[in-house]
Design a protein around this motif. Structure first.
Motif, PDB file in Angstrom:
ATOM      1  N   THR A   1       4.532  22.963  -8.169  1.00 54.19           N
ATOM      2  CA  THR A   1       5.552  21.748  -7.925  1.00 54.19           C
ATOM      3  C   THR A   1       5.154  21.278  -6.571  1.00 54.19           C
ATOM      4  N   ALA A   2       5.537  20.005  -6.324  1.00 55.79           N
ATOM      5  CA  ALA A   2       5.342  19.256  -5.089  1.00 55.79           C
ATOM      6  C   ALA A   2       6.300  18.412  -5.082  1.00 55.79           C
ATOM      7  N   PHE A   3       6.059  17.291  -3.954  1.00 56.32           N
ATOM      8  CA  PHE A   3       7.079  16.258  -3.981  1.00 56.32           C
ATOM      9  C   PHE A   3       6.301  15.058  -4.380  1.00 56.32           C
ATOM     10  N   PHE A   4       7.075  14.053  -4.706  1.00 58.34           N
ATOM     11  CA  PHE A   4       6.627  12.653  -5.104  1.00 58.34           C
ATOM     12  C   PHE A   4       6.557  11.911  -3.771  1.00 58.34           C
ATOM     13  N   ASN A   5       5.265  11.255  -3.523  1.00 56.29           N
ATOM     14  CA  ASN A   5       5.086  10.831  -2.219  1.00 56.29           C
ATOM     15  C   ASN A   5       4.883   9.447  -2.420  1.00 56.29           C
ATOM     16  N   TYR A   6       3.991   8.881  -2.062  1.00 50.31           N
ATOM     17  CA  TYR A   6       3.710   7.339  -2.035  1.00 50.31           C
ATOM     18  C   TYR A   6       3.080   6.943  -3.559  1.00 50.31           C
ATOM     19  N   PHE A   7       3.642   6.042  -4.254  1.00 53.08           N
ATOM     20  CA  PHE A   7       3.152   5.718  -5.528  1.00 53.08           C
ATOM     21  C   PHE A   7       2.787   4.079  -5.410  1.00 53.08           C
ATOM     22  N   ASP A   8       2.227   3.468  -6.371  1.00 48.51           N
ATOM     23  CA  ASP A   8       1.835   2.228  -6.499  1.00 48.51           C
ATOM     24  C   ASP A   8       1.128   1.825  -5.030  1.00 48.51           C
ATOM     25  N   PHE A   9       0.381   2.674  -4.840  1.00 44.55           N
ATOM     26  CA  PHE A   9      -0.291   2.627  -3.457  1.00 44.55           C
ATOM     27  C   PHE A   9      -1.667   3.132  -3.445  1.00 44.55           C
ATOM     28  N   ASP A  10      -2.795   2.329  -3.482  1.00 44.23           N
ATOM     29  CA  ASP A  10      -4.132   2.890  -3.780  1.00 44.23           C
ATOM     30  C   ASP A  10      -4.761   2.777  -2.493  1.00 44.23           C
ATOM     31  N   ARG A  11      -4.224   2.375  -1.463  1.00 46.15           N
ATOM     32  CA  ARG A  11      -5.267   2.190   0.037  1.00 46.15           C
ATOM     33  C   ARG A  11      -5.848   3.450   0.292  1.00 46.15           C
TER      34      ARG A  11
ATOM     35  N   VAL B   1       0.097   2.663   4.799  1.00 45.51           N
ATOM     36  CA  VAL B   1       1.803   2.436   4.778  1.00 45.51           C
ATOM     37  C   VAL B   1       2.624   1.489   5.730  1.00 45.51           C
ATOM     38  N   ALA B   2       2.090   2.055   6.918  1.00 46.27           N
ATOM     39  CA  ALA B   2       3.016   0.982   8.029  1.00 46.27           C
ATOM     40  C   ALA B   2       2.782  -0.440   7.934  1.00 46.27           C
ATOM     41  N   LEU B   3       1.474  -0.804   7.174  1.00 48.49           N
ATOM     42  CA  LEU B   3       1.313  -2.410   7.122  1.00 48.49           C
ATOM     43  C   LEU B   3       2.293  -3.025   6.045  1.00 48.49           C
ATOM     44  N   LEU B   4       2.756  -2.304   5.143  1.00 51.91           N
ATOM     45  CA  LEU B   4       3.718  -2.592   4.042  1.00 51.91           C
ATOM     46  C   LEU B   4       5.183  -3.074   4.803  1.00 51.91           C
ATOM     47  N   PRO B   5       5.722  -4.189   4.079  1.00 50.91           N
ATOM     48  CA  PRO B   5       7.330  -4.420   4.632  1.00 50.91           C
ATOM     49  C   PRO B   5       7.978  -3.119   4.470  1.00 50.91           C
ATOM     50  N   GLU B   6       9.136  -3.204   5.335  1.00 50.55           N
ATOM     51  CA  GLU B   6       9.757  -1.747   5.207  1.00 50.55           C
ATOM     52  C   GLU B   6      10.480  -1.759   3.830  1.00 50.55           C
ATOM     53  N   SER B   7      10.812  -2.674   3.098  1.00 45.87           N
ATOM     54  CA  SER B   7      11.530  -2.482   1.840  1.00 45.87           C
ATOM     55  C   SER B   7      10.332  -1.799   0.709  1.00 45.87           C
ATOM     56  N   GLU B   8       9.250  -2.232   1.144  1.00 47.49           N
ATOM     57  CA  GLU B   8       8.186  -1.499   0.416  1.00 47.49           C
ATOM     58  C   GLU B   8       8.015  -0.444   0.683  1.00 47.49           C
ATOM     59  N   GLN B   9       8.040  -0.066   1.876  1.00 43.49           N
ATOM     60  CA  GLN B   9       7.712   1.260   2.297  1.00 43.49           C
ATOM     61  C   GLN B   9       8.843   2.313   1.551  1.00 43.49           C
ATOM     62  N   LEU B  10      10.035   1.673   1.366  1.00 45.41           N
ATOM     63  CA  LEU B  10      10.785   2.809   0.831  1.00 45.41           C
ATOM     64  C   LEU B  10      10.809   2.606  -0.678  1.00 45.41           C
ATOM     65  N   ARG B  11      10.613   1.729  -1.089  1.00 46.74           N
ATOM     66  CA  ARG B  11      10.495   1.340  -2.803  1.00 46.74           C
ATOM     67  C   ARG B  11       9.270   2.517  -3.405  1.00 46.74           C
ATOM     68  N   ARG B  12       8.244   2.297  -2.431  1.00 45.82           N
ATOM     69  CA  ARG B  12       7.269   3.293  -2.914  1.00 45.82           C
ATOM     70  C   ARG B  12       7.078   4.740  -2.563  1.00 45.82           C
ATOM     71  N   PHE B  13       8.010   5.232  -1.744  1.00 45.85           N
ATOM     72  CA  PHE B  13       8.195   6.558  -1.531  1.00 45.85           C
ATOM     73  C   PHE B  13       9.166   7.110  -2.669  1.00 45.85           C
ATOM     74  N   GLY B  14       8.492   8.252  -3.181  1.00 42.34           N
ATOM     75  CA  GLY B  14       9.179   9.138  -4.479  1.00 42.34           C
ATOM     76  C   GLY B  14      10.408   9.708  -3.665  1.00 42.34           C
ATOM     77  N   GLY B  15       9.970  10.706  -2.695  1.00 40.82           N
ATOM     78  CA  GLY B  15      10.991  11.377  -1.939  1.00 40.82           C
ATOM     79  C   GLY B  15      12.039  12.158  -3.007  1.00 40.82           C
ATOM     80  N   THR B  16      11.240  12.777  -4.127  1.00 45.36           N
ATOM     81  CA  THR B  16      11.940  13.722  -5.136  1.00 45.36           C
ATOM     82  C   THR B  16      10.855  14.554  -5.398  1.00 45.36           C
ATOM     83  N   LEU B  17      11.253  15.564  -6.328  1.00 36.83           N
ATOM     84  CA  LEU B  17      10.298  16.551  -6.934  1.00 36.83           C
ATOM     85  C   LEU B  17       9.583  15.514  -7.749  1.00 36.83           C
ATOM     86  N   ALA B  18       7.931  16.049  -7.641  1.00 34.44           N
ATOM     87  CA  ALA B  18       7.031  15.479  -8.678  1.00 34.44           C
ATOM     88  C   ALA B  18       7.301  16.461  -9.797  1.00 34.44           C
TER      89      ALA B  18
END
Ligand code: FRU
Length: 453
Positions: free
Chosen positions: A354-364, A370-387
């Protein structure tokens, strides 16, 4: 203890002849169909929409088995409110518990400790032991309660005295808890904050383990390397990277009393952070797993955010990296930060991870972007749940990804699994999951004004 002088520390370094993850091993790290997990898509519903959830661990019994209490299993996890920018979550982390009857649907139980109780200004990863009706909640006390400025001091702490209550409405973990510090770095086996040179030092992530009649805590730490040590070909930039897997023993088996012992493994000149160390023992082989980051490899080495593993024939054996390089499980090249903080546990012929779902839709190439993204995108692209749980075959010193289960599906060893994608003996690569067609490969250029970038 030594007197802390360079000469004394050098003796300590020489004496302990710690098994090493070397630069030669790590130079072999490479993505293949044996070690890459499929792209993760967001689940229909996260574990709890009000929370970011990351590092997770089971409530277990002394023998390591997952505790089942009146038909419930319990996980503990680091959490923060989900409206918080994900990068800030470590600064406010609190441990919450979740429970389930089927290992698929999890109900939020709440905070393990009352807000004012635990040590540290916030709590980082740990271990939960259920023994003779009592919960022992091991955790990392990060910083100090009430500090004016956020500090990165880390101490291994224990809350004891928890009780588990169940009724028709579910399960509750209740105090009162008695909190105390179990372990701090000694400056000889384990680097102190004052000794650390560059990157944030580590002394955290306790993990309880019994080997026969002996009782241990593993943890993440750094090995002190004096300036005069003849390591890393004399390159001072490399020697700053000195991660190790620490261990302490309880002389009497008392789960509240541990003494430091020399590290099990070190990665001097290789990597700074060997996170959340844990073991699976199968047929006399000790599989030691850690998570580590791309950015914590020493200069001249390329690694990934990944689960790394080592095997030995005894707890204090001569650990060899699994698959030659140590790489066991990583993210696809086009979603390199989609999961982190892996935890492997035994399941018959397989290990489930098991792991946690971290940043998706992000291939930098780096998480810093991540800090370069608008805050709304930082939130949208963070899984924050179990993978999704990953199925792994362990075969001697080799491992292979064999399939996946749903996000947060954590079966017990007694529960049967569906057919895996891959069975031992098949020599064909399973196609289509190194780079699935649906994956948004991106062009590597981040257009911060474009919400779809
Ligand atoms: C891994 C980790 C742990 C630490 C926690 C802090 O994800 O770095 O080592 O306990 O995150 O949030």
């Amino acid at each position: 203890m030594t007197d802390g002088s360079d000469a004394a520390l050098l003796d300590a370094v020489d004496d302990r002849s710690t098994p090493a993850w070397t630069r030669a091993h790590a130079a072999g790290i490479d993505r293949t169909e044996r070690n890459v997990a499929p792209i993760i898509y967001p689940p229909e519903a996260p574990l709890d929409p009000a929370l970011h959830v990351w590092d997770t661990w089971f409530l277990r019994r002394r023998d390591g088995s997952v505790a089942e209490i009146d038909g419930y299993r319990v996980i503990f996890a680091l959490t923060s409110p989900s409206e918080l920018l994900p990068g800030k979550r470590h600064d406010v982390a609190a441990i919450r518990y979740f429970y389930s009857r089927d290992g698929k649907n999890w109900t939020t139980g709440g905070r393990v400790f009352e807000e004012s109780e635990p040590l540290g200004s916030r709590q980082w990863a740990g271990f939960a032991l259920y023994d003779e009706g009592e919960v022992f909640a091991y955790y990392t006390a990060a910083g100090r309660r009430g500090e004016a400025e956020l500090a990165y001091t880390q101490r291994i702490a224990l809350g004891r005295g928890g009780a588990v209550e169940t009724d028709g409405d579910g399960l509750r973990i209740e105090g009162p808890w008695d909190h105390f510090v179990l372990l701090e770095p000694d400056g000889e086996y384990y680097e102190t904050e004052a000794q650390s040179r560059g990157m944030i030092y580590t002394f955290r992530d306790p993990w309880f383990f019994e080997d026969g009649d002996r009782t241990y805590l593993l943890f993440e730490a750094n090995a002190p390397v004096p300036d005069s040590a003849d390591v890393c070909g004399g390159d001072p930039a490399q020697r700053e990277f000195n991660g190790c897997v620490g261990i302490a023993e309880s002389p009497t088996g008392d789960p509240t009393d541990f003494e430091l012992r020399p590290p099990l493994l070190d990665a001097v000149c290789v990597n700074q952070e060997l996170e959340r160390p844990h073991l699976i023992v199968r047929d006399g082989t000790y599989y030691l797993f850690v998570s580590s980051h791309d950015h914590t490899f020493a200069p001249g080495l390329d690694g990934y955010d990944a689960l790394y593993g080592f095997a030995a024939d005894s707890l204090r054996g001569d650990y060899e990296p699994l698959n030659g390089s140590g790489l066991v499980l990583t993210n696809p090249w086009n979603a390199p930060f989609q999961a982190y903080s892996w935890l492997a546990y035994d399941h018959g012929d397989e290990a489930l991870v098991t792991a946690f779902f971290n940043y998706f839709d992000f291939d930098r190439p780096t998480l810093d972007d991540v800090a370069l993204l608008p805050e709304s995108e930082q939130l949208r692209r963070f899984g924050g749940t179990l993978a999704p749980t990953v199925r792994l075959r362990l075969d001697g010193r080799e491992t292979r990804v064999a399939g996946t289960l749903d996000h947060g599906h954590l079966p017990l060893p007694s529960e049967e699994l569906p057919e895996p994608w891959w069975e031992p003996g098949e020599d064909v690569a399973v196609s289509g999951y190194l780079t699935p067609p649906e994956a948004d490969a991106g062009d590597g250029v981040l257009d911060v004004d474009d919400p779809d970038c």
